[in-house]
Design an enzyme around this catalytic site. Structure first.
Site, short mmCIF file in Angstrom:
data_model
loop_
_atom_site.label_atom_id
_atom_site.label_comp_id
_atom_site.label_asym_id
_atom_site.label_seq_id
_atom_site.Cartn_x
_atom_site.Cartn_y
_atom_site.Cartn_z
N HIS A 46 0.82 -1.21 0.00
CA HIS A 46 0.00 0.00 0.00
C HIS A 46 0.86 1.27 0.00
O HIS A 46 0.45 2.30 0.52
CB HIS A 46 -0.97 -0.03 1.19
CG HIS A 46 -1.89 -1.20 1.13
ND1 HIS A 46 -3.14 -1.14 0.55
CD2 HIS A 46 -1.73 -2.48 1.53
CE1 HIS A 46 -3.71 -2.32 0.61
NE2 HIS A 46 -2.87 -3.15 1.21
N HIS A 50 -1.50 3.26 -5.05
CA HIS A 50 -1.73 1.82 -4.91
C HIS A 50 -3.21 1.47 -5.00
O HIS A 50 -4.07 2.33 -4.92
CB HIS A 50 -1.17 1.33 -3.57
CG HIS A 50 -1.92 1.86 -2.40
ND1 HIS A 50 -1.65 3.10 -1.86
CD2 HIS A 50 -2.95 1.34 -1.68
CE1 HIS A 50 -2.48 3.32 -0.85
NE2 HIS A 50 -3.28 2.26 -0.72
N ASP A 52 -6.30 -1.07 -3.46
CA ASP A 52 -6.78 -1.96 -2.39
C ASP A 52 -7.74 -2.95 -3.01
O ASP A 52 -8.71 -2.57 -3.67
CB ASP A 52 -7.57 -1.18 -1.33
CG ASP A 52 -6.72 -0.27 -0.47
OD1 ASP A 52 -5.49 -0.28 -0.60
OD2 ASP A 52 -7.31 0.46 0.35
N HIS A 56 -8.08 -6.85 1.29
CA HIS A 56 -7.43 -5.94 2.24
C HIS A 56 -8.11 -5.99 3.59
O HIS A 56 -7.46 -5.91 4.63
CB HIS A 56 -7.45 -4.53 1.64
CG HIS A 56 -6.79 -3.47 2.44
ND1 HIS A 56 -5.59 -3.63 3.10
CD2 HIS A 56 -7.16 -2.18 2.67
CE1 HIS A 56 -5.26 -2.50 3.70
NE2 HIS A 56 -6.20 -1.61 3.46
N HIS A 137 -13.88 1.98 3.64
CA HIS A 137 -13.26 0.81 3.02
C HIS A 137 -14.23 -0.36 3.03
O HIS A 137 -14.42 -1.03 2.03
CB HIS A 137 -12.00 0.39 3.80
CG HIS A 137 -10.75 1.09 3.40
ND1 HIS A 137 -10.40 2.32 3.89
CD2 HIS A 137 -9.76 0.72 2.56
CE1 HIS A 137 -9.22 2.68 3.38
NE2 HIS A 137 -8.81 1.72 2.56
#
Length: 191
Positions: A46, A50, A52, A56, A137
């Site tokens: 990361h 980058h 994810d 992750h 996320h």
């Protein structure tokens, strides 16, 4: 064709998530001593610009090497986050400038529900950097949305274009550094 490089170069100055180890570049061989030059890189998955993958945060989430290749290249929209009145309908890939502190959970949920498959942001995370539960996320990755973080978007034309995002093929990877290019559609703002 006019391309913009949205990638932070890899090296000691590469931005990393606060608390992560910096990128290290060490000379292995030199032209003078060895007749060729090589460098050893040490970095996290990361580091810098980058991607994810769902793995992750999700126990059974897809890994970088299993995500479909067509996800990474294709039509996209690049917008300033402050200009959004709602998630752009029909955008499969969305890049957001002007959100260095991440997204709100309301926005993350709306984007996940909109059918977007990839979301990219300028900041180091789609969540606040001090967040421990990472709700944005979880909302996005849980909906199968790939994330691209630490993009360089200053001075890049907004609007529609083509995204070329090529993460390293890290086996069973939770994330990977990526080379990310933007080709604005002819006539886009600033192109």
């Amino acid at each position: 064709m006019r391309l913009f490089d949205l990638t932070h170069p890899l090296g000691p100055e590469t931005p990393v998530f606060p608390g992560d180890e910096p990128v290290r570049a060490r000379t292995n061989a030199t032209l003078d001593a060895d007749g060729f030059r090589t460098t050893r890189l040490e970095l996290g998955t990361h580091s810098g610009t980058h991607v994810d993958a769902p793995a992750h945060l999700l126990p059974n989430g897809s890994t970088i090497d299993t995500l479909p290749l067509e996800l990474w290249v294709g039509p996209a929209v690049l917008l300033d986050a402050g200009d959004l009145g709602g998630p752009p309908l029909g955008a499969e890939r969305l890049l957001l400038a002007g959100c260095p502190d991440g997204l709100t959970l309301t926005w993350a949920r709306a984007l996940a529900a909109s059918g977007v498959r990839l979301v990219g942001v300028e900041g180091p995370s789609v969540d606040l950097v001090d967040s421990r539960d990472l709700p944005c996320h979880r909302a996005l990755l849980g909906a199968g949305v790939a994330l691209v973080e630490n993009l360089r978007l200053a001075g890049v034309p907004r609007g529609e274009g083509t995204l070329y995002c090529l993460p390293l093929a890290v086996g069973a990877g939770d994330g990977a550094p990526a080379r990310v290019l933007w080709e604005p559609r002819e006539g886009a703002a600033g192109s």
